[in-house]
Design a protein around this motif. Structure first.
Motif, mmCIF file in Angstrom:
data_model
loop_
_atom_site.group_PDB
_atom_site.id
_atom_site.type_symbol
_atom_site.label_atom_id
_atom_site.label_comp_id
_atom_site.label_asym_id
_atom_site.label_seq_id
_atom_site.Cartn_x
_atom_site.Cartn_y
_atom_site.Cartn_z
ATOM 1 N N PRO A 41 -19.902 12.037 -32.440
ATOM 2 C CA PRO A 41 -19.646 12.770 -33.689
ATOM 3 C C PRO A 41 -19.835 14.281 -33.543
ATOM 4 O O PRO A 41 -19.128 15.060 -34.182
ATOM 5 C CB PRO A 41 -20.655 12.179 -34.672
ATOM 6 N N SER A 71 -15.442 10.964 -26.299
ATOM 7 C CA SER A 71 -15.187 10.296 -27.564
ATOM 8 C C SER A 71 -13.703 9.990 -27.760
ATOM 9 O O SER A 71 -12.905 10.868 -28.097
ATOM 10 C CB SER A 71 -15.690 11.157 -28.726
ATOM 11 N N LYS A 107 -21.392 5.799 -36.708
ATOM 12 C CA LYS A 107 -20.618 6.748 -35.906
ATOM 13 C C LYS A 107 -19.196 6.910 -36.437
ATOM 14 O O LYS A 107 -18.713 8.036 -36.614
ATOM 15 C CB LYS A 107 -20.602 6.286 -34.446
#
Length: 105
Positions: free
Chosen positions: A50, A92, A22
């Motif tokens: 991602p 993220s 990742k």
């Protein structure tokens, strides 16, 4: 429990492919978006985080073309563009942290 015994070899030939990562995929997408020309990323991790990074690169003007399931070509824009909306990093933290440094300049 399984045991693996490794013995001395006179020579070694072959290849090994580690699993997709990742952290490396985030960086490959961002570096591809600021490269001097098209960049091919092979076997990226196609997880949610991602993909948030890749979507942000598209919103900034990079052209993303998938070639099958295991290769993406990222072409940097000639001029970065103002995104039409917020750059959504999803959940993220890596996208947000790396993107902040990229767009700060």
């Amino acid at each position: 429990m399984r045991t693996l015994t490794v013995r001395k070899a006179n020579s070694f030939c072959g290849s090994a492919r580690p699993p997709s990562d990742k952290s490396l995929t985030h960086r490959a997408f961002m570096l591809g978006a600021i490269a001097d020309g098209p960049c091919h990323v092979y076997r990226p991790l196609r997880g949610e985080d991602p993909m948030s990074t890749l979507h942000c690169m598209e919103m900034l003007g990079a052209v993303v073309v998938w070639r099958g399931a295991d290769e993406v070509t990222i072409t940097p824009p000639d001029v970065w563009k103002q995104p039409s909306g917020p750059l959504d990093c999803g959940n993220s933290g890596t996208t947000m942290r790396l993107l902040a440094g990229l767009v700060a300049g």
